[in-house]
Each structure stands twice: as C-alpha cells, then as structure tokens.
Design an enzyme around this catalytic site. Structure first.
Site, PDB file in Angstrom:
ATOM      1  N   ASP A  53      -0.167   5.218   0.922  1.00 55.60           N
ATOM      2  CA  ASP A  53      -0.412   6.186   1.997  1.00 55.60           C
ATOM      3  C   ASP A  53      -0.588   5.478   3.334  1.00 55.60           C
ATOM      4  O   ASP A  53      -1.414   4.572   3.470  1.00 55.60           O
ATOM      5  CB  ASP A  53      -1.667   7.007   1.691  1.00 55.60           C
ATOM      6  CG  ASP A  53      -1.530   7.802   0.405  1.00 55.60           C
ATOM      7  OD1 ASP A  53      -0.806   8.810   0.424  1.00 55.60           O
ATOM      8  OD2 ASP A  53      -2.119   7.393  -0.611  1.00 55.60           O
ATOM      9  N   ASP A 106       0.867  -1.172   0.000  1.00 58.78           N
ATOM     10  CA  ASP A 106       0.000   0.000   0.000  1.00 58.78           C
ATOM     11  C   ASP A 106       0.910   1.231   0.000  1.00 58.78           C
ATOM     12  O   ASP A 106       2.113   1.122   0.282  1.00 58.78           O
ATOM     13  CB  ASP A 106      -0.894  -0.040   1.239  1.00 58.78           C
ATOM     14  CG  ASP A 106      -1.729   1.211   1.392  1.00 58.78           C
ATOM     15  OD1 ASP A 106      -2.390   1.616   0.424  1.00 58.78           O
ATOM     16  OD2 ASP A 106      -1.706   1.805   2.496  1.00 58.78           O
TER      17      ASP A 106
END
Length: 213
Positions: A9, A7
């Site tokens: 953020d 991922d």
C-alpha cells in the site's frame, strides 16, 4: 542478480480510496459521519487494526469495541478491495523489466496476507512475486525487521533491496540492514530528508535503472 522486496500500500498500489470506503462504511453503520481521504491516508501504515484504532479515536468511538470494528472494517474491505485500488503509473512495466532481468521479487506488507494476495491477484500482479509476507504472517509487523528478513530468506537470492514509501519502511530496512529505495509519491508523512535511503524516485520508470546497476 538483484533481490527486490516491495511494500504494497502506497508503494505498488494506491489503495487509500478502498480503505477509506471500508472505514466509512463502518462509521456509517455506527451512525457517524465519514472521514475524508486525506485523514484516512494519514492513518495508513501500521496495518488495518492500527488504522481502525485511529479512525475510532478520531470519531469518538469507545476503544473497547476495537476488535469488533476491526473485523467489520476488514469484511467491508475484503468485499471491494480492488474497486478503487490502482497500480501506480509505470509500476507494471518496471516489474516486467525487473522480472525479465532475472530479479527475484517479493512483497512485505503490514496488510494481512490473504487480502494482500487477493489484491495482487485481482490486479494481475501476483505473477511477479515468489513470496508475500503479510502483517499476520509472523507474530510481529514492520518496523520489526523480522517480516522483511523472512521475505529475503524465502527468496534466497543475493543483493537485497527493499522498496517502500514510508517512515515505517525506511526504519524496517535500516533495522534489517538492507538498502532502501524510497517511492516519494506514496503515504509518507515525514520529510524525505528524514528517511534513510539509498535511492529515491517519484516515477517507477526510474527504479529499474537503479536496481539493475
């Protein structure tokens, strides 16, 4: 060999301050007071349109203006998306170690693909990743498993591992049927014990030992 997809953020980068700045510039243009960092951080996780929807609801803005204000917020974010954003400590060294060990790596994020690539490039991180799947790369977003599965299919290497920080990431990994490593210092709202994970870590220096074993 391990295939690792991350991922973005709250996992690789702490982007909340730049997201807050963009949202508050939008609110300023509407003559409304800013929202604090904790509030904005609690809105992160389902992509920018959902974040803007939550900002609008919190600020009492007519929901019919969602498309318009999402565009405005994205423009502000794109103008300064790396001003305040920083990699998490020891993350670059962890990527270097995984890369040197021959790991195939990618990114799967709900951030739109172009801004995701821009921030990776600005922070000299793009070089680590063979594939970047954004929230607009397919017709669906996480927690639908399709974006994550597309990333692993594009890498076409064995032994998948997904690394993320949130409930959405944990659900995505579970639905995709891949092991999940939870970074506990990101934007998670739920208790750690509520999230299915094979490994959890609070320092990126700890990730390679797990990923390479």
């Amino acid at each position: 060999m391990r295939t690792v997809v991350f991922d973005l953020d709250g996992t690789l980068i702490d982007s909340a301050p730049d997201i807050q700045a963009a949202a508050n510039r939008m609110l300023e243009g509407e003559g409304l007071p800013p929202l604090d960092l904790l509030t904005i951080t609690s809105f992160i996780g389902n992509g920018l349109p959902k974040l803007v929807e939550r900002v609008m609801r919190a600020s009492g803005i007519d929901p019919d203006r969602h498309d318009e204000l999402t565009k405005v917020t994205l423009e502000f974010y794109n103008q300064a998306s790396s001003d305040l954003t920083r990699p998490y400590p020891n993350m670059i060294a962890a990527l270097e170690r995984l890369s040197n060990a021959g790991c195939a790596m990618g990114v799967c994020t709900n951030k739109p693909e172009a801004p995701a690539r821009d921030i990776l490039r600005a922070l000299d991180m793009e070089r680590f990743f063979r594939v970047v799947i954004g929230g607009d790369s397919l017709g669906v977003k996480k927690p639908d498993p399709a974006p994550l599965l597309r990333a692993f299919d594009a890498l076409a290497e064995p032994n998948p591992l997904y690394v993320g920080d949130s409930e959405i990431d944990a659900e995505t990994a579970e639905r995709a049927g891949v092991p999940f490593a939870l970074f506990t210092e990101g934007y998670r709202k739920a208790a750690i014990e509520e999230l299915t994970h094979a490994f959890r870590f609070d320092d990126f220096a700890k990730l390679p030992d797990f990923a390479l074993r």
